[in-house]
Motif scaffolding. Structure first.
Motif, mmCIF file in Angstrom:
data_model
loop_
_atom_site.group_PDB
_atom_site.id
_atom_site.type_symbol
_atom_site.label_atom_id
_atom_site.label_comp_id
_atom_site.label_asym_id
_atom_site.label_seq_id
_atom_site.Cartn_x
_atom_site.Cartn_y
_atom_site.Cartn_z
ATOM 1 N N PRO A 86 0.815 -1.223 0.000
ATOM 2 C CA PRO A 86 0.000 0.000 0.000
ATOM 3 C C PRO A 86 0.848 1.272 0.000
ATOM 4 O O PRO A 86 0.435 2.289 -0.573
ATOM 5 C CB PRO A 86 -0.845 -0.109 1.269
ATOM 6 N N LEU A 87 2.029 1.206 0.607
ATOM 7 C CA LEU A 87 2.912 2.371 0.600
ATOM 8 C C LEU A 87 3.334 2.716 -0.828
ATOM 9 O O LEU A 87 3.257 3.872 -1.255
ATOM 10 C CB LEU A 87 4.140 2.110 1.475
ATOM 11 N N THR A 88 3.754 1.717 -1.573
ATOM 12 C CA THR A 88 4.167 1.931 -2.967
ATOM 13 C C THR A 88 2.983 2.345 -3.827
ATOM 14 O O THR A 88 3.109 3.227 -4.681
ATOM 15 C CB THR A 88 4.817 0.661 -3.542
ATOM 16 N N ALA A 89 1.827 1.739 -3.591
ATOM 17 C CA ALA A 89 0.631 2.112 -4.357
ATOM 18 C C ALA A 89 0.245 3.563 -4.079
ATOM 19 O O ALA A 89 -0.133 4.298 -4.997
ATOM 20 C CB ALA A 89 -0.522 1.179 -4.011
ATOM 21 N N GLY A 90 0.350 3.986 -2.822
ATOM 22 C CA GLY A 90 0.057 5.383 -2.491
ATOM 23 C C GLY A 90 1.023 6.338 -3.161
ATOM 24 O O GLY A 90 0.630 7.394 -3.667
ATOM 25 N N LEU A 91 2.307 5.998 -3.161
ATOM 26 C CA LEU A 91 3.298 6.820 -3.862
ATOM 27 C C LEU A 91 3.023 6.866 -5.364
ATOM 28 O O LEU A 91 3.201 7.901 -6.006
ATOM 29 C CB LEU A 91 4.708 6.289 -3.608
ATOM 30 N N LEU A 92 2.592 5.741 -5.896
ATOM 31 C CA LEU A 92 2.333 5.650 -7.338
ATOM 32 C C LEU A 92 1.227 6.605 -7.773
ATOM 33 O O LEU A 92 1.373 7.326 -8.754
ATOM 34 C CB LEU A 92 1.967 4.215 -7.710
ATOM 35 N N ILE A 93 0.143 6.649 -7.041
ATOM 36 C CA ILE A 93 -0.982 7.482 -7.488
ATOM 37 C C ILE A 93 -0.765 8.960 -7.218
ATOM 38 O O ILE A 93 -1.499 9.793 -7.759
ATOM 39 C CB ILE A 93 -2.323 7.018 -6.862
ATOM 40 N N THR A 94 0.238 9.316 -6.421
ATOM 41 C CA THR A 94 0.506 10.731 -6.170
ATOM 42 C C THR A 94 1.573 11.312 -7.086
ATOM 43 O O THR A 94 1.883 12.501 -6.973
ATOM 44 C CB THR A 94 0.932 10.946 -4.707
ATOM 45 N N GLN A 95 2.114 10.522 -7.983
ATOM 46 C CA GLN A 95 3.185 10.988 -8.857
ATOM 47 C C GLN A 95 2.663 11.929 -9.933
ATOM 48 O O GLN A 95 1.631 11.680 -10.542
ATOM 49 C CB GLN A 95 3.895 9.822 -9.528
ATOM 50 N N ASN A 115 5.130 13.204 -12.256
ATOM 51 C CA ASN A 115 6.027 12.848 -13.348
ATOM 52 C C ASN A 115 5.686 11.429 -13.829
ATOM 53 O O ASN A 115 5.767 10.474 -13.054
ATOM 54 C CB ASN A 115 7.473 12.908 -12.846
ATOM 55 N N PRO A 116 5.318 11.268 -15.095
ATOM 56 C CA PRO A 116 4.933 9.940 -15.573
ATOM 57 C C PRO A 116 6.070 8.926 -15.556
ATOM 58 O O PRO A 116 5.822 7.729 -15.397
ATOM 59 C CB PRO A 116 4.444 10.193 -17.000
ATOM 60 N N TYR A 117 7.294 9.379 -15.677
ATOM 61 C CA TYR A 117 8.420 8.446 -15.642
ATOM 62 C C TYR A 117 8.661 7.914 -14.228
ATOM 63 O O TYR A 117 8.999 6.754 -14.048
ATOM 64 C CB TYR A 117 9.678 9.095 -16.213
ATOM 65 N N HIS A 118 8.468 8.766 -13.232
ATOM 66 C CA HIS A 118 8.591 8.287 -11.854
ATOM 67 C C HIS A 118 7.465 7.299 -11.543
ATOM 68 O O HIS A 118 7.699 6.293 -10.853
ATOM 69 C CB HIS A 118 8.539 9.452 -10.873
ATOM 70 N N ALA A 119 6.276 7.574 -12.041
ATOM 71 C CA ALA A 119 5.151 6.655 -11.857
ATOM 72 C C ALA A 119 5.448 5.318 -12.527
ATOM 73 O O ALA A 119 5.094 4.257 -11.997
ATOM 74 C CB ALA A 119 3.866 7.265 -12.409
ATOM 75 N N LEU A 120 6.085 5.372 -13.663
ATOM 76 C CA LEU A 120 6.440 4.150 -14.382
ATOM 77 C C LEU A 120 7.410 3.292 -13.563
ATOM 78 O O LEU A 120 7.236 2.071 -13.455
ATOM 79 C CB LEU A 120 7.065 4.531 -15.724
ATOM 80 N N ILE A 121 8.389 3.919 -12.962
ATOM 81 C CA ILE A 121 9.351 3.196 -12.126
ATOM 82 C C ILE A 121 8.652 2.613 -10.898
ATOM 83 O O ILE A 121 8.858 1.447 -10.545
ATOM 84 C CB ILE A 121 10.515 4.121 -11.716
ATOM 85 N N LEU A 122 7.790 3.412 -10.284
ATOM 86 C CA LEU A 122 7.067 2.911 -9.114
ATOM 87 C C LEU A 122 6.129 1.764 -9.474
ATOM 88 O O LEU A 122 5.908 0.858 -8.673
ATOM 89 C CB LEU A 122 6.293 4.041 -8.439
ATOM 90 N N ARG A 123 5.570 1.783 -10.677
ATOM 91 C CA ARG A 123 4.714 0.672 -11.113
ATOM 92 C C ARG A 123 5.531 -0.621 -11.201
ATOM 93 O O ARG A 123 5.071 -1.690 -10.833
ATOM 94 C CB ARG A 123 4.072 0.996 -12.465
ATOM 95 N N GLY A 124 6.757 -0.522 -11.680
ATOM 96 C CA GLY A 124 7.638 -1.693 -11.720
ATOM 97 C C GLY A 124 7.990 -2.183 -10.330
ATOM 98 O O GLY A 124 8.014 -3.391 -10.068
ATOM 99 N N VAL A 125 8.248 -1.246 -9.408
ATOM 100 C CA VAL A 125 8.554 -1.616 -8.029
ATOM 101 C C VAL A 125 7.346 -2.286 -7.378
ATOM 102 O O VAL A 125 7.484 -3.289 -6.666
ATOM 103 C CB VAL A 125 9.005 -0.373 -7.222
ATOM 104 N N LEU A 126 6.154 -1.743 -7.633
ATOM 105 C CA LEU A 126 4.934 -2.326 -7.081
ATOM 106 C C LEU A 126 4.743 -3.764 -7.565
ATOM 107 O O LEU A 126 4.422 -4.652 -6.773
ATOM 108 C CB LEU A 126 3.719 -1.476 -7.466
ATOM 109 N N GLY A 127 4.967 -4.004 -8.850
ATOM 110 C CA GLY A 127 4.866 -5.361 -9.383
ATOM 111 C C GLY A 127 5.901 -6.295 -8.787
ATOM 112 O O GLY A 127 5.612 -7.461 -8.484
ATOM 113 N N ALA A 128 7.109 -5.793 -8.589
ATOM 114 C CA ALA A 128 8.171 -6.617 -8.006
ATOM 115 C C ALA A 128 7.850 -6.969 -6.549
ATOM 116 O O ALA A 128 8.072 -8.111 -6.117
ATOM 117 C CB ALA A 128 9.502 -5.890 -8.090
ATOM 118 N N ILE A 129 7.316 -6.010 -5.797
ATOM 119 C CA ILE A 129 6.946 -6.289 -4.398
ATOM 120 C C ILE A 129 5.808 -7.306 -4.353
ATOM 121 O O ILE A 129 5.822 -8.229 -3.537
ATOM 122 C CB ILE A 129 6.569 -4.983 -3.663
ATOM 123 N N ALA A 130 4.827 -7.148 -5.250
ATOM 124 C CA ALA A 130 3.714 -8.106 -5.294
ATOM 125 C C ALA A 130 4.224 -9.505 -5.631
ATOM 126 O O ALA A 130 3.784 -10.498 -5.034
ATOM 127 C CB ALA A 130 2.669 -7.656 -6.309
#
Length: 180
Positions: A14-23, A25-40
């Protein structure tokens, strides 16, 4: 067995998901989406669902990030309509490019053969903005009229453009259509 590390890993979702939706910059969101998938995928693997972890790693992380990267890269283009055979100041174009580069956008110049075609393109949403020359009062300095139909882009350009050679206007076609 002490499973406190599992709680920490699960809390990252949920921490990563919260960071993802507040981004912004689309490139930072893209990186966080990869991190979220890796954590899952890590959570699934630790909990013993290796098949789900593998699927999440391949589909949720690698494939979705690749597709998002293509979509983000192709969507961040600002189309600026200009009149062909009319030279636009290189300083003005350079200013536009530097402003949009700060916001991760590319500037694409789209030529039209008349002022009327330029206005029609803006109204029909073929371009995001137009820039056309207008004759200055002293006739030795070239001035430009820039019309922008996207409110956020207008706000960005209005606050950051330092060139005195252009007058910037926001054109809201939706509001004018509602009146008629």
């Amino acid at each position: 067995m002490n499973d406190s590390y599992l709680y920490i890993i699960i809390a990252l979702l949920p921490l990563t998901a919260g960071l993802l939706i507040t981004q912004v910059n689309p490139y930072h969101a893209l990186i966080l989406r990869g991190v979220l998938g890796a954590i899952a995928a890590l959570v699934d693997a630790v909990l013993g669902a290796a098949d789900v972890a593998l699927t999440e790693a391949l589909m949720g992380t690698m494939l979705s990030v690749a597709l998002y990267a293509i979509a983000v890269r192709s969507s961040l283009v600002l189309r600026l309509g200009v009149i062909e055979n009319e030279s636009i100041s290189e300083n003005l174009i350079s200013d536009f490019r530097s402003i949009f580069n700060k916001h991760y956008m590319r500037l694409e110049l789209v030529p039209y053969n008349s002022y009327q075609c330029l206005q029609t393109a803006l109204q029909e949403k073929e371009v995001h903005a137009t820039c056309a020359p207008v004759l200055a009062s002293d006739e030795c300095e070239q001035n430009y009229q820039t019309e922008i139909r996207v409110k956020r882009i207008y706000q960005i350009v209005e606050s950051e453009l330092s060139s005195p050679n252009t007058v910037i206007n926001y054109v809201d076609f939706a509001a004018s259509e509602e009146k008629h």
